[in-house]
Design a protein around this motif. Structure first.
Motif, PDB file in Angstrom:
ATOM      1  N   VAL A 117      -3.309   4.337 -11.610  1.00 16.13           N
ATOM      2  CA  VAL A 117      -2.987   3.413 -10.721  1.00 16.13           C
ATOM      3  C   VAL A 117      -3.342   2.098 -11.378  1.00 16.13           C
ATOM      4  O   VAL A 117      -4.822   2.106  -9.947  1.00 16.13           O
ATOM      5  CB  VAL A 117      -2.064   3.672  -9.826  1.00 16.13           C
ATOM      6  N   ARG A 118      -3.200   0.714 -11.741  1.00 14.93           N
ATOM      7  CA  ARG A 118      -3.762  -0.046 -11.704  1.00 14.93           C
ATOM      8  C   ARG A 118      -3.628  -0.972 -10.942  1.00 14.93           C
ATOM      9  O   ARG A 118      -2.341  -2.011 -11.045  1.00 14.93           O
ATOM     10  CB  ARG A 118      -3.981  -0.160 -12.889  1.00 14.93           C
ATOM     11  N   VAL A 119      -3.955  -1.329  -9.062  1.00 18.89           N
ATOM     12  CA  VAL A 119      -2.788  -2.089  -7.991  1.00 18.89           C
ATOM     13  C   VAL A 119      -3.802  -3.610  -8.655  1.00 18.89           C
ATOM     14  O   VAL A 119      -4.858  -3.552  -8.037  1.00 18.89           O
ATOM     15  CB  VAL A 119      -3.903  -1.552  -7.043  1.00 18.89           C
ATOM     16  N   LYS A 144      -1.374   9.154 -13.278  1.00 15.73           N
ATOM     17  CA  LYS A 144      -3.061   9.600 -13.776  1.00 15.73           C
ATOM     18  C   LYS A 144      -3.793   8.447 -13.676  1.00 15.73           C
ATOM     19  O   LYS A 144      -4.920   8.630 -12.537  1.00 15.73           O
ATOM     20  CB  LYS A 144      -3.311  10.249 -14.776  1.00 15.73           C
ATOM     21  N   TYR A 152     -16.516  -2.710 -15.156  1.00 13.19           N
ATOM     22  CA  TYR A 152     -15.718  -2.836 -13.730  1.00 13.19           C
ATOM     23  C   TYR A 152     -17.070  -2.795 -12.617  1.00 13.19           C
ATOM     24  O   TYR A 152     -18.083  -2.289 -13.581  1.00 13.19           O
ATOM     25  CB  TYR A 152     -14.718  -2.032 -13.848  1.00 13.19           C
ATOM     26  N   ILE A 195      -7.840  -1.729  -2.024  1.00 15.92           N
ATOM     27  CA  ILE A 195      -6.602  -2.752  -2.712  1.00 15.92           C
ATOM     28  C   ILE A 195      -6.536  -4.124  -1.361  1.00 15.92           C
ATOM     29  O   ILE A 195      -6.737  -5.649  -2.432  1.00 15.92           O
ATOM     30  CB  ILE A 195      -5.862  -1.921  -3.253  1.00 15.92           C
ATOM     31  N   ILE A 196      -6.977  -4.442  -0.604  1.00 16.53           N
ATOM     32  CA  ILE A 196      -6.507  -5.017   0.611  1.00 16.53           C
ATOM     33  C   ILE A 196      -7.379  -6.387   0.056  1.00 16.53           C
ATOM     34  O   ILE A 196      -7.637  -7.677  -0.292  1.00 16.53           O
ATOM     35  CB  ILE A 196      -7.630  -5.080   1.525  1.00 16.53           C
ATOM     36  N   LYS A 197      -8.748  -6.197  -0.028  1.00 19.04           N
ATOM     37  CA  LYS A 197     -10.180  -6.977  -0.435  1.00 19.04           C
ATOM     38  C   LYS A 197     -10.221  -7.225  -2.111  1.00 19.04           C
ATOM     39  O   LYS A 197     -10.994  -8.348  -2.580  1.00 19.04           O
ATOM     40  CB  LYS A 197     -11.753  -6.409   0.195  1.00 19.04           C
ATOM     41  N   TYR A 198      -9.959  -6.648  -3.249  1.00 22.41           N
ATOM     42  CA  TYR A 198     -10.330  -7.179  -4.774  1.00 22.41           C
ATOM     43  C   TYR A 198      -8.962  -7.299  -5.054  1.00 22.41           C
ATOM     44  O   TYR A 198      -7.997  -6.705  -4.559  1.00 22.41           O
ATOM     45  CB  TYR A 198     -11.249  -6.236  -4.516  1.00 22.41           C
ATOM     46  N   LYS A 199      -8.727  -8.393  -6.528  1.00 21.59           N
ATOM     47  CA  LYS A 199      -8.021  -8.824  -6.487  1.00 21.59           C
ATOM     48  C   LYS A 199      -7.307  -7.485  -8.327  1.00 21.59           C
ATOM     49  O   LYS A 199      -5.967  -7.481  -7.986  1.00 21.59           O
ATOM     50  CB  LYS A 199      -7.911  -9.805  -8.045  1.00 21.59           C
ATOM     51  N   GLU A 200      -8.333  -7.232  -8.208  1.00 17.57           N
ATOM     52  CA  GLU A 200      -8.097  -5.916  -9.400  1.00 17.57           C
ATOM     53  C   GLU A 200      -8.268  -4.268  -8.846  1.00 17.57           C
ATOM     54  O   GLU A 200      -9.751  -4.235  -9.383  1.00 17.57           O
ATOM     55  CB  GLU A 200      -7.911  -5.906 -10.402  1.00 17.57           C
ATOM     56  N   VAL A 201      -7.306  -3.080  -8.275  1.00 18.71           N
ATOM     57  CA  VAL A 201      -8.072  -1.731  -8.209  1.00 18.71           C
ATOM     58  C   VAL A 201      -7.304  -0.900  -9.042  1.00 18.71           C
ATOM     59  O   VAL A 201      -6.911  -0.810  -9.319  1.00 18.71           O
ATOM     60  CB  VAL A 201      -8.276  -1.392  -6.553  1.00 18.71           C
ATOM     61  N   ARG A 202      -8.533  -0.204 -10.076  1.00 16.41           N
ATOM     62  CA  ARG A 202      -7.628   0.920 -11.006  1.00 16.41           C
ATOM     63  C   ARG A 202      -8.270   1.707 -10.447  1.00 16.41           C
ATOM     64  O   ARG A 202      -9.505   2.578 -10.669  1.00 16.41           O
ATOM     65  CB  ARG A 202      -9.068   0.830 -12.568  1.00 16.41           C
ATOM     66  N   VAL A 203      -7.035   2.262 -10.110  1.00 17.69           N
ATOM     67  CA  VAL A 203      -7.382   3.948  -9.279  1.00 17.69           C
ATOM     68  C   VAL A 203      -7.030   5.012 -10.014  1.00 17.69           C
ATOM     69  O   VAL A 203      -6.219   4.913 -10.241  1.00 17.69           O
ATOM     70  CB  VAL A 203      -6.765   4.375  -8.349  1.00 17.69           C
ATOM     71  N   PHE A 204      -7.832   5.630 -10.873  1.00 22.18           N
ATOM     72  CA  PHE A 204      -7.881   7.402 -11.524  1.00 22.18           C
ATOM     73  C   PHE A 204      -7.726   8.307 -10.417  1.00 22.18           C
ATOM     74  O   PHE A 204      -8.360   8.573  -9.425  1.00 22.18           O
ATOM     75  CB  PHE A 204      -9.252   6.582 -12.127  1.00 22.18           C
ATOM     76  N   ASN A 205      -6.893   8.742 -10.422  1.00 25.72           N
ATOM     77  CA  ASN A 205      -6.567   9.798  -9.500  1.00 25.72           C
ATOM     78  C   ASN A 205      -7.196  11.476 -10.125  1.00 25.72           C
ATOM     79  O   ASN A 205      -6.757  11.975 -11.406  1.00 25.72           O
ATOM     80  CB  ASN A 205      -5.384  10.804  -9.555  1.00 25.72           C
ATOM     81  N   VAL A 227      -9.548   4.114  -1.650  1.00 20.96           N
ATOM     82  CA  VAL A 227      -8.862   2.860  -2.368  1.00 20.96           C
ATOM     83  C   VAL A 227      -8.104   1.717  -1.307  1.00 20.96           C
ATOM     84  O   VAL A 227      -7.715   0.345  -1.977  1.00 20.96           O
ATOM     85  CB  VAL A 227      -7.820   3.462  -3.317  1.00 20.96           C
ATOM     86  N   ASN A 228      -7.430   1.745  -0.853  1.00 25.09           N
ATOM     87  CA  ASN A 228      -6.627   1.281  -0.240  1.00 25.09           C
ATOM     88  C   ASN A 228      -7.944   0.253   0.873  1.00 25.09           C
ATOM     89  O   ASN A 228      -7.345  -1.094   1.304  1.00 25.09           O
ATOM     90  CB  ASN A 228      -5.593   1.817   1.445  1.00 25.09           C
ATOM     91  N   ASN A 283      -3.538  -6.587  -6.485  1.00 22.86           N
ATOM     92  CA  ASN A 283      -3.488  -7.841  -5.797  1.00 22.86           C
ATOM     93  C   ASN A 283      -2.920  -8.845  -5.839  1.00 22.86           C
ATOM     94  O   ASN A 283      -3.338  -9.939  -5.573  1.00 22.86           O
ATOM     95  CB  ASN A 283      -4.270  -7.297  -5.209  1.00 22.86           C
ATOM     96  N   LEU A 292       0.835  -1.163  -0.036  1.00 21.27           N
ATOM     97  CA  LEU A 292      -0.195   0.315   0.397  1.00 21.27           C
ATOM     98  C   LEU A 292       0.580   1.338   0.617  1.00 21.27           C
ATOM     99  O   LEU A 292       0.613   2.180  -0.844  1.00 21.27           O
ATOM    100  CB  LEU A 292      -1.149  -0.434   1.218  1.00 21.27           C
ATOM    101  N   LEU A 294      -7.721   8.063  -0.617  1.00 24.17           N
ATOM    102  CA  LEU A 294      -6.212   6.512  -0.099  1.00 24.17           C
ATOM    103  C   LEU A 294      -6.816   5.997   0.598  1.00 24.17           C
ATOM    104  O   LEU A 294      -6.864   5.065   0.681  1.00 24.17           O
ATOM    105  CB  LEU A 294      -4.542   7.157   0.053  1.00 24.17           C
TER     106      LEU A 294
END
Lengths: 274, 274
Positions: free
Chosen positions: A180-182, A178, B110, B174-184, B170-171, A184, A167, B167
């Motif tokens: 970030v494709r995270v 812009k 998504y 991220i802990i719970k899901y396989k993919e999190v695509r974060v757009f700032n 999104v945090n 896990n 994290l 944050l």
């Protein structure tokens, strides 16, 4: 004395699967040690004639070659497949996932950040599925000097890393980029063993942790348990000392991630005799 | 007395752009107030005959209708375009971006999480580009009871939100899901004005903050400056009291996000006379 096993211990899913694959392929050879446990490597050689090659050069025509859970770099896999051999891929599915993510994200034009140790075989394999736009770091601070060519970053993690540290890295990126494709890709197995050992050590009079004395994850289990109760680290049943269990009623048992089940069963059987 | 303007103040990029667009379209009407500042709305009406419609029903044939920076829901835009009118879209590009992301991510399968206030016009517009798989929250704790139908989550944020709070959300994901695509999608404008006002208030003998007394972002600027120096909140040059500036050598000036530049210039001119 009563004996209670932790709710999670020993081999993870990927290692169990790789050993089953090895047992199904008599006379095969693994590329690199399948597991960091000499007893288990000896058992596979003695009972299934599964041998061990350290390098690709040792591979001979008509061999059956097993790829271990960590996976191997893309080029090595290609070179191996180009030989006159049968390739059995025992790469853990949890490691295949980040490999394929790095491949796909590179194709889609993302810069890729891998959270992990670039010297670790798993990470070397995962990195090899990308191109020059792949960066490997262990800390967010390592990203400070890097200027990514694109505003789209994809991230994966070595399967055995801590989520909290992942994290920190992704948060640094989210603020600066812009998109970030995270992904896990962290596997819970290591932490499940630790959590289960911690819980059990609070319930019992004494704990026995089974594993190689050089195994860092076994030592970590031992230290976690020693905080809560008298704990002993053994490699197998021969290390057990009856004096440790005098006046003890309930003994907890856990085992490192590279400890085979048959060793655990031997230890449990002997403990029950005390 | 010397007067120094903060390095960032007043209108953000999107509002400046929308006002320029309005000035270029004499006799047009905006759908909803273009800005939370009655002086500026009056100026646009008096100088450019730009009028104000509160609802779609007020729109007449052959009208030129300006969509304000916040954007409008997709269906309203469609209904508007179906009428016999010319539509001028002054939606801030920083708001168009999350609208288009929600549309694309929904098409790609998504689940979408929007960090923002679901009652705010901007968020209503952004939400309208998704489907039933769009969720809007202000805190991570609101996500606890939600079971997403997919393991792929995309996130966007209302442009005026705080990054730290984004944050947290999104945090959690991220802990719970396989993919999190974060757009700032957060815009720095609000915070740039605050940072610049904070910095300037530490350098000067007195600060003047210009803005509507009901404007929450203007009040916030005032409070930030009041921590560091004697500060005054004024709506225009008529509110200035010469007594405030006796024996002061350097006066700092900042302005809320809905304060037009011509009001700021009037205040600065009068301050320089003291």
């Amino acid at each position: 004395m009563e004996v209670k096993l932790a709710s999670a211990y020993g081999f993870c899913f990927g290692v169990k699967r790789a050993i089953e694959i090895a047992e199904e392929h008599r006379n095969a050879a693994t590329l690199g040690p399948l597991i960091h446990n000499q007893n288990e490597i000896d058992r596979l050689r003695n009972n299934f004639n599964v041998n061990l090659y350290e390098t690709l050069d040792e591979v001979k025509n008509n061999d059956t070659v097993i790829i271990r859970t960590h996976g191997i770099p893309r080029k090595d896999l290609k070179d191996l497949k180009a030989k006159d051999v049968k390739v059995i891929n025992a790469t853990c599915p949890f490691v295949t996932t980040p490999q394929q993510i790095v491949k796909k994200m590179t194709q889609e034009g993302y810069c890729v950040v891998i959270f992990g140790d670039k010297e670790h075989p798993e990470v070397k394999g995962v990195m090899s599925y990308g191109d020059d736009n792949v960066t490997c770091v262990l800390k967010a601070s390592e990203l400070e000097d890097i200027i990514f060519k694109k505003d789209k970053i994809a991230t994966v993690a070595q399967t055995t890393r801590k989520k909290e540290e992942y994290l920190e890295i992704v948060n640094y990126l989210i603020i600066k980029y812009k998109e970030v494709r995270v992904f896990n890709t962290i596997c819970d197995a290591t932490f499940e063993n630790q959590d289960a050992a911690r819980k059990l050590s609070k319930e019992v009079d004494v704990m026995v942790i089974i594993g190689g004395k050089n195994s860092s994850n076994t030592k970590q289990l031992y230290m976690i348990c020693a905080e809560n109760t008298t704990s002993y680290l053994v490699e197998d049943e021969n290390d057990l000392d009856p004096d440790w269990f005098k006046e003890k009623k309930l003994c907890g048992v856990s085992a490192g991630a590279s400890t085979p089940d048959w060793i655990i069963q031997n230890v449990v059987a002997k403990l029950k005799e005390f």
